[in-house]
Design a protein around this motif. Structure first.
Motif, PDB file in Angstrom:
ATOM      1  N   ALA A 260      -2.301   8.631  -1.871  1.00 61.39           N
ATOM      2  CA  ALA A 260      -2.222   7.398  -1.080  1.00 61.39           C
ATOM      3  C   ALA A 260      -3.043   7.475   0.210  1.00 61.39           C
ATOM      4  N   GLU A 261      -3.094   8.654   0.825  1.00 63.86           N
ATOM      5  CA  GLU A 261      -3.893   8.812   2.057  1.00 63.86           C
ATOM      6  C   GLU A 261      -5.366   8.485   1.780  1.00 63.86           C
ATOM      7  N   GLY A 262      -5.876   9.016   0.673  1.00 62.31           N
ATOM      8  CA  GLY A 262      -7.275   8.753   0.313  1.00 62.31           C
ATOM      9  C   GLY A 262      -7.491   7.290  -0.001  1.00 62.31           C
TER      10      GLY A 262
ATOM     11  N   GLU B  78       4.113   2.924 -13.259  1.00 65.52           N
ATOM     12  CA  GLU B  78       4.873   2.440 -12.102  1.00 65.52           C
ATOM     13  C   GLU B  78       5.517   3.568 -11.291  1.00 65.52           C
ATOM     14  N   LYS B  79       5.913   4.644 -11.952  1.00 65.16           N
ATOM     15  CA  LYS B  79       6.533   5.766 -11.218  1.00 65.16           C
ATOM     16  C   LYS B  79       5.575   6.288 -10.145  1.00 65.16           C
ATOM     17  N   LEU B  80       4.288   6.191 -10.438  1.00 67.53           N
ATOM     18  CA  LEU B  80       3.282   6.623  -9.473  1.00 67.53           C
ATOM     19  C   LEU B  80       2.974   5.498  -8.487  1.00 67.53           C
ATOM     20  N   LEU B  81       2.918   4.280  -9.011  1.00 68.29           N
ATOM     21  CA  LEU B  81       2.438   3.161  -8.201  1.00 68.29           C
ATOM     22  C   LEU B  81       3.427   2.719  -7.124  1.00 68.29           C
ATOM     23  N   VAL B  82       4.726   2.766  -7.428  1.00 68.93           N
ATOM     24  CA  VAL B  82       5.722   2.259  -6.470  1.00 68.93           C
ATOM     25  C   VAL B  82       5.635   2.994  -5.123  1.00 68.93           C
ATOM     26  N   PRO B  83       5.715   4.338  -5.097  1.00 66.00           N
ATOM     27  CA  PRO B  83       5.607   5.007  -3.787  1.00 66.00           C
ATOM     28  C   PRO B  83       4.231   4.845  -3.131  1.00 66.00           C
ATOM     29  N   ILE B  84       3.180   4.703  -3.940  1.00 67.94           N
ATOM     30  CA  ILE B  84       1.839   4.490  -3.371  1.00 67.94           C
ATOM     31  C   ILE B  84       1.790   3.133  -2.662  1.00 67.94           C
ATOM     32  N   ARG B  85       2.344   2.099  -3.307  1.00 69.93           N
ATOM     33  CA  ARG B  85       2.368   0.758  -2.679  1.00 69.93           C
ATOM     34  C   ARG B  85       3.115   0.805  -1.349  1.00 69.93           C
ATOM     35  N   GLU B  86       4.252   1.509  -1.335  1.00 71.89           N
ATOM     36  CA  GLU B  86       5.056   1.611  -0.114  1.00 71.89           C
ATOM     37  C   GLU B  86       4.249   2.244   1.010  1.00 71.89           C
ATOM     38  N   PHE B  87       3.590   3.354   0.692  1.00 75.58           N
ATOM     39  CA  PHE B  87       2.801   4.069   1.700  1.00 75.58           C
ATOM     40  C   PHE B  87       1.666   3.189   2.225  1.00 75.58           C
TER      41      PHE B  87
ATOM     42  N   ARG C  67       2.024  -4.202   7.169  1.00 72.76           N
ATOM     43  CA  ARG C  67       2.627  -5.164   6.244  1.00 72.76           C
ATOM     44  C   ARG C  67       2.166  -6.595   6.503  1.00 72.76           C
ATOM     45  N   GLU C  68       1.443  -6.805   7.605  1.00 68.60           N
ATOM     46  CA  GLU C  68       0.961  -8.162   7.899  1.00 68.60           C
ATOM     47  C   GLU C  68      -0.325  -8.501   7.154  1.00 68.60           C
TER      48      GLU C  68
END
Ligand SMILES: [Zn+2]
Length: 309
Positions: free
Chosen positions: A240-242, A266-275, A284-285
């Motif tokens: 996610a940092e990259g 999705e198991k990978l995507l959900v925490p990436i979206r949050e970050f 978030r804006e």
């Protein structure tokens, strides 16, 4: 008209015949055996394309052309593979050689660029014009589509975003630099991180695994193992940092994650979206890009290649 796509990889060559909508009619593959002279590898690429045609019962004259995705720095305008380290190629006139044998116009792009293009034409990012594709596998490949076109840069080789530093003085990368995104976010890096954790926790389930692979580490984390979960959670942040860096640069509508790691969905995507929601510029804006899994998955390369035609 039909199309021919050829995905030239360090391990395998895949050739496919697709229809106009990029549905695969027939595909075949063979090991690349990249240690051979490039003429032999290219001859095999043509033979595979001919096999795919023969199996599909489609005539060459019904094909509009051939697209090739190749690793390394590819000059799409000249049809030349400038440098591909995992093939040992330098300035190979790939399009000229394939066209001469096949009698069809041949188009070339870097494999990640081709995969990005394919995802835009017929995959996860269909209908979008500003797309980032990243393949998380042995390495980290990135293809960028801006305004519907492959971003290829002055050297026409596209971006090497896997080799942007996320950790100054960090792990040594295959490119010679330290701390590259690829050295933290590739499947190879995940395995290294898991092995380190196993060595630090010798009585853990992770340490008792017969084989530490991306799949086994994910399985253990999903089963609730604390050590494996810590490894996976940290690894996802490296990815996610990259991505946050790339989103801040390119402001895409969609980010498509492919490669073996992308299959986690999705198991990978959900925490990436949050970050990303918390860490991309504007937080978030801002308008968040869609974070998606590759639809073309293992065929992303060959469909992307056919899309180039
Ligand atoms: Zn690097």
């Amino acid at each position: 008209m039909y199309r021919i796509g050829i995905d030239l990889g360090g391990t395998n060559i895949v050739a496919a015949v697709t229809d106009e909508k990029l549905n695969i009619v027939e595909s075949v593959f063979a090991p690349t055996r990249a240690y051979r002279p490039f003429e032999e590898v290219i001859a095999d690429m043509c033979t595979l394309a001919e096999s795919a045609l023969a199996l599909s019962g489609i005539n060459k004259s019904d094909c509009s052309g051939i697209g090739v995705g190749s690793p390394g720095n590819c000059d799409s305008e000249m049809g030349i593979v400038r440098r591909a380290y995992n093939l040992g190629w330098k300035d190979v006139p790939l399009c000229e050689l394939i066209s001469a044998r096949m009698g069809l116009m041949t188009t070339l792009a870097n494999d990640a660029d081709a995969a990005a293009y394919g995802e835009m034409k017929t995959g996860a990012a269909k209908g979008k014009k500003n797309v980032l594709f990243t393949a998380l596998g042995t390495g980290v490949g990135v293809g960028v589509i801006t305004d519907g076109k492959i971003y290829s840069g002055a050297g026409r080789g596209g971006v090497e975003a896997g080799h942007t530093v996320i950790m100054m003085g960090g792990e040594k990368c295959t490119c010679g630099r330290r701390g590259c995104w690829e050295a933290y976010a590739s499947a190879t890096a995940l395995i290294r991180q898991a092995k380190q954790a196993a060595a630090e926790h010798p009585s853990s389930k992770l340490a008792s695994l017969e084989e530490i692979s991306g799949r086994t580490v994910f399985e253990l984390a999903d089963a609730g193992d604390a050590v494996a979960k810590e490894v996976v959670d940290k690894y996802v942040i490296y990815i996610a940092e990259g991505l946050a860096n790339l989103i801040n640069i390119f402001d895409p509508e969609a980010v498509v994650i492919g490669g073996g790691i992308g299959d986690r969905g999705e198991k990978l995507l959900v925490p990436i979206r949050e970050f990303l929601a918390d860490n991309c510029f504007g937080g978030r804006e801002r308008i968040q890009p869609e974070i998606l899994s590759s639809v073309n998955r293992a065929n992303a390369g060959v469909i992307g290649a056919a899309a180039l035609v």
